[in-house]
Design an enzyme around this catalytic site. Structure first.
Site, PDB file in Angstrom:
ATOM      1  N   ALA A 106       0.846  -1.200   0.000  1.00  0.00           N
ATOM      2  CA  ALA A 106       0.000   0.000   0.000  1.00  0.00           C
ATOM      3  C   ALA A 106       0.880   1.248   0.000  1.00  0.00           C
ATOM      4  O   ALA A 106       2.038   1.200   0.412  1.00  0.00           O
ATOM      5  CB  ALA A 106      -0.872  -0.007   1.245  1.00  0.00           C
ATOM      6  N   GLY A 165       0.120  -5.547   0.558  1.00  0.00           N
ATOM      7  CA  GLY A 165      -0.912  -5.646  -0.482  1.00  0.00           C
ATOM      8  C   GLY A 165      -0.393  -6.305  -1.751  1.00  0.00           C
ATOM      9  O   GLY A 165      -1.176  -6.823  -2.550  1.00  0.00           O
ATOM     10  N   GLU A 170      -0.651  -9.955  -0.993  1.00  0.00           N
ATOM     11  CA  GLU A 170      -2.084 -10.273  -0.961  1.00  0.00           C
ATOM     12  C   GLU A 170      -2.648 -10.385  -2.378  1.00  0.00           C
ATOM     13  O   GLU A 170      -3.512 -11.219  -2.648  1.00  0.00           O
ATOM     14  CB  GLU A 170      -2.835  -9.199  -0.172  1.00  0.00           C
ATOM     15  CG  GLU A 170      -2.527  -9.266   1.329  1.00  0.00           C
ATOM     16  CD  GLU A 170      -3.187  -8.141   2.105  1.00  0.00           C
ATOM     17  OE1 GLU A 170      -2.871  -6.964   1.818  1.00  0.00           O
ATOM     18  OE2 GLU A 170      -4.016  -8.432   2.981  1.00  0.00           O
ATOM     19  N   GLU A 188       2.753  -5.618   7.673  1.00  0.00           N
ATOM     20  CA  GLU A 188       1.881  -4.556   8.198  1.00  0.00           C
ATOM     21  C   GLU A 188       1.976  -4.376   9.708  1.00  0.00           C
ATOM     22  O   GLU A 188       1.881  -3.280  10.230  1.00  0.00           O
ATOM     23  CB  GLU A 188       0.413  -4.831   7.810  1.00  0.00           C
ATOM     24  CG  GLU A 188       0.074  -4.562   6.361  1.00  0.00           C
ATOM     25  CD  GLU A 188       0.415  -5.705   5.418  1.00  0.00           C
ATOM     26  OE1 GLU A 188       1.124  -6.656   5.820  1.00  0.00           O
ATOM     27  OE2 GLU A 188      -0.031  -5.638   4.256  1.00  0.00           O
TER      28      GLU A 188
END
Ligand code: NAD
Length: 721
Positions: A66, A116, A119, A141
């Site tokens: 992110a 992300g 992911e 994270e």
């Protein structure tokens, strides 16, 4: 078709989606990328000619995660938990569409896939990774106070089982391709040049275009909830361990555990919504803001040398001189050799210099034993370090780090001897922890090229370096010192000269406060546990023993001698004096506030009770915690006002990375901002009334509180600038 994803379809109907987030230094998830991915998925789903999809990247990284600079402002913008949850669920839904688009999708992971980015890869049906050390995979994270909010807490446990997934989620550890393959996070590791061919080969095998968890009868490997005794134990022990390690200061690990525990018992779509709810709670709170700002945004800015004076040509150190082959000198030699420099390690005698190199050899030997380095690599590195007692060997050094005894005379002598040999343009840096740089530079024949480069112990593990600008240090010298720290890949902060600089000054208030509590009759165990519960890695009495009471006392006496009538006795003056009288000098000297029985854990020294009898009334933990946090924050405010520190970000970084100020606060000035300036001033006022002048808020802090202006202006997420 879009600015962040190239879409190509070949004659077999295989669509290659190549991510290239233009304008960003690495691929990150921007609103534009989400939109583009969504449009690309529409086309994949509806174009009958597309038979399968390869997702890859045009950059060195696959997808770094992110865009933290976007997320870090959420708390300051007052984003509510529910809106923050929507941020996560918007991305989560796009990834879910990818997973259920009806066509097989393979991730061809050519480089870093973090947060992300991993992911995204986990939402693909198959993962092929290039066999290169640059291809790191992980969900980091938790390190910035968040959880993976786009399916990470749900797909990873479904893929590799809860017991294997939890450590990765809770530690944020990054995996090399081979380990990712072993754990089952990816399916294939291939030579980089075969990456796309292998990805396409898998598509040609006409694979199932569904995720395992969308197939009938799917079960999470190893079970869910309290199904198996070992899993039940994982969750129970896990919650206890999180409580023990975080003292409830960090909400992310507990949220991750809950998300995994609850989510894995639900169908995936409901599980993803639940994960988003937990993500929203974290993102809308102050801890994630503080950790993201200090440990990611401002740390990154410091490492990109944001404080480097403009207009000075970049420099590189090829040959480094280190004076003093003791604990610090050997450490500096090691990290510099690791960064590719040739190092001359000089001490009084050849034997002393060789002992320093031996220290490096031992450390590297441990790494070789643990498989973190090959014997050949260790040999290559050691070959770069030349131990010597001959000053002539320093000829040609670009920079010299002095790490001899903490004595002005010894430092002056080695400065003169080295400067007689090193090139005219070489920078001379002192690693002193306490002696003002401007005074030390008096021994130099070119004080404009003299600066402080203060490393922390152990040098190979501590990321922070405090660069101290003397009154005569030139901007070019600062730039070159920062270039050297950049070569070492450490995190520099820049401070101006003063007694104790920034970190030692702030650290000094912590140990002094702990010792002052002892003198007041507070139970030693209460002092230590209160500090640990606030998030300090070690209590003030234990850490006093590590740095030694002897050293603290000699630094204090030196300041007393230097400052004369201006010297103000620190609050722990009498405690240090009595400890020295008792011969309780520190751990190295056999014992201080603690005893160190051989083969057993350390324990508080029983003699403390006779010296400082317990008070009948003991204070609350909250009050002790407030004293530790406030006294250091207030000292940092003074450093800022006196110009020792020029930027709030440097104070925060120095405190968290250098002296163990708890990371959940974001650092000393973030702590004040988070509490609110007026509340902080009021709290310090109360503490001043009870404990004395050291808690007195400064006039300018009161004025700042009245104006309501925080140290970190929320209008600028990257407050490093
Ligand atoms: P140390 O005692 O382990 O090492 C000092 C070394 O300097 C010894 O090997 C000694 O033989 C050598 N030396 C003394 N006089 C010399 C001379 N004239 N020429 C060449 N070598 C000489 O000390 P240390 O802990 O490594 O500290 C070194 C410096 O780093 C000090 O200024 C200290 O304040 C500073 N520092 C220490 C720490 C720490 O945690 N120990 C942290 C930051 C900075």
């Amino acid at each position: 078709m879009s600015s962040t994803i190239h879409f190509d379809v070949d004659s077999e109907g295989i669509a290659t989606l190549t991510i290239d987030v233009v304008g960003m230094p690495v691929n990150v998830i921007t609103p534009g990328f989400q939109e583009d991915l969504s449009l690309a998925l529409d086309r994949v789903a509806h174009d009958g000619a597309v038979t399968g999809v390869v997702l890859t990247s045009a950059r060195r990284d696959f997808m770094a995660g992110a865009d933290i600079k976007d997320l870090v402002t959420a708390y300051d913008r007052g984003v509510l938990a529910s809106s923050a949850a929507q941020l996560s669920s918007a991305l989560s839904r796009i990834y879910r569409r990818l997973e259920t688009c009806g066509k097989p999708v393979v991730a061809a992971i050519n480089g870093v896939a973090l947060g992300g980015g991993l992911e995204l890869a986990l939402s693909c049906h198959y993962r092929v990774v290039a066999d290169t050390p640059k291809a790191l995979l992980g969900l980091p994270e938790v390190k910035v106070g968040l959880l993976p909010g786009a399916g990470g807490t749900q797909r990873l446990p479904r893929l590799i089982g809860i017991s294997q997934a939890l450590p990765l989620l809770l530690e944020g550890r990054q995996l090399q391709p081979a380990e990712a393959l072993r754990l089952g996070v990816v399916h294939e590791v291939v030579p980089p040049h075969e990456l796309l061919d292998r990805a396409r080969a898998w598509l040609r095998s006409k694979p199932d275009a569904s995720a395992p968890w969308d197939r009938k009868g799917f079960k999470v490997p190893g079970g869910v909830g309290m199904q198996s005794p070992s899993l039940a134990q994982t969750f129970m022990v896990g919650s206890a361990m999180i409580a023990r390690e975080t003292w409830h200061n960090y909400p992310a690990p507990a949220a991750i555990l809950s998300s995994v525990y609850e989510g894995c018992q639900l169908p995936l779509d409901r599980a993803l919504a639940l994960e988003s709810k937990y993500f929203g709670l974290l993102l809308s709170g102050p801890v994630a803001r503080n950790m993201m700002r200090t440990l990611f945004v401002n740390k990154g800015a410091a490492e990109s040398l944001v404080r480097r004076p403009a207009g000075v040509t970049r420099s590189r150190v090829s040959k480094l001189g280190v004076l003093g082959a003791g604990m610090m000198g050997a450490g500096v030699a090691q990290v510099s050799a690791e960064a590719g420099m040739d190092v001359v390690l000089l001490d009084i005698t050849e034997e002393a210099a060789e002992r320093g190199k031996e220290q490096v050899r031992k450390l590297l030997g441990k790494r070789v034993e643990r498989g973190r380095m090959t014997a050949a690599e260790s040999d290559r590195l050691l070959a770069r370090i030349l131990p010597t007692s001959t000053y002539a060997a320093l000829e040609g050094c670009d920079l010299v780090v002095e790490a001899v005894f903490e004595s002005r005379d010894v430092k002056a002598q080695v400065t003169r001897q080295a400067e007689a040999v090193i090139p005219k343009q070489a920078v001379f840096a002192s690693n002193t922890s306490t002696l003002p740089i401007t005074g030390l530079s008096e021994a130099s024949c070119r004080p404009d090229q003299f600066i402080g480069i203060h490393f922390f112990s152990p040098v190979d593990r501590m990321p922070l370096v405090e660069v101290i600008v003397g009154q005569l240090s030139s901007p070019e010298t600062l730039a070159r010192a920062l270039d050297y720290v950049g070569q070492l890949r450490k995190t520099p902060i820049v401070v101006n000269d003063s007694r104790g600089f920034f970190t030692s000054r702030v650290f000094g208030t912590f140990v002094a406060e702990g010792q002052a509590m002892l003198a007041e009759g507070v139970a030693p165990a209460l002092i230590e546990n209160a500090a640990r519960s606030a998030g300090f890695p070690v209590g003030p009495l234990a850490v006093s023993d590590e740095v030694t009471v002897e050293l603290q006392w000699s630094v204090t006496r030196q300041a007393e001698a230097d400052l004369g009538a201006q010297f103000v006795r620190p609050v722990n003056y009498a405690v240090m004096q009595r400890m020295v009288e008792q011969g309780r000098l520190g751990r190295r000297q056999g014992g201080g506030f603690y005893d160190y029985p051989p083969g057993a854990p350390k324990r508080l020294w029983a003699g403390l009770a006779a010296l400082w009898p317990l008070a009948a009334q003991q204070p609350s933990v909250d009050e002790l915690v407030a004293r530790f946090l406030c006294v250091q924050a207030l000292e940092s405010v003074r450093c800022l006002e006196e110009g020792v520190i020029s930027h709030p970000a440097d104070a925060d970084l120095g405190a968290v990375l250098g002296v163990g100020y708890p990371a959940w606060t974001g650092g000393v000035l973030s702590y004040i901002d988070t509490m609110g300036l007026s509340q902080f001033v009021a709290r310090c006022g109360d503490l001043e009334a009870k404990h004395g002048h050291r808690f007195r808020p400064t006039d300018s802090l009161r004025a700042r509180a009245l104006s309501g202006r925080p140290f970190h202006d929320p209008a600028f997420a990257a407050s490093a600038g």
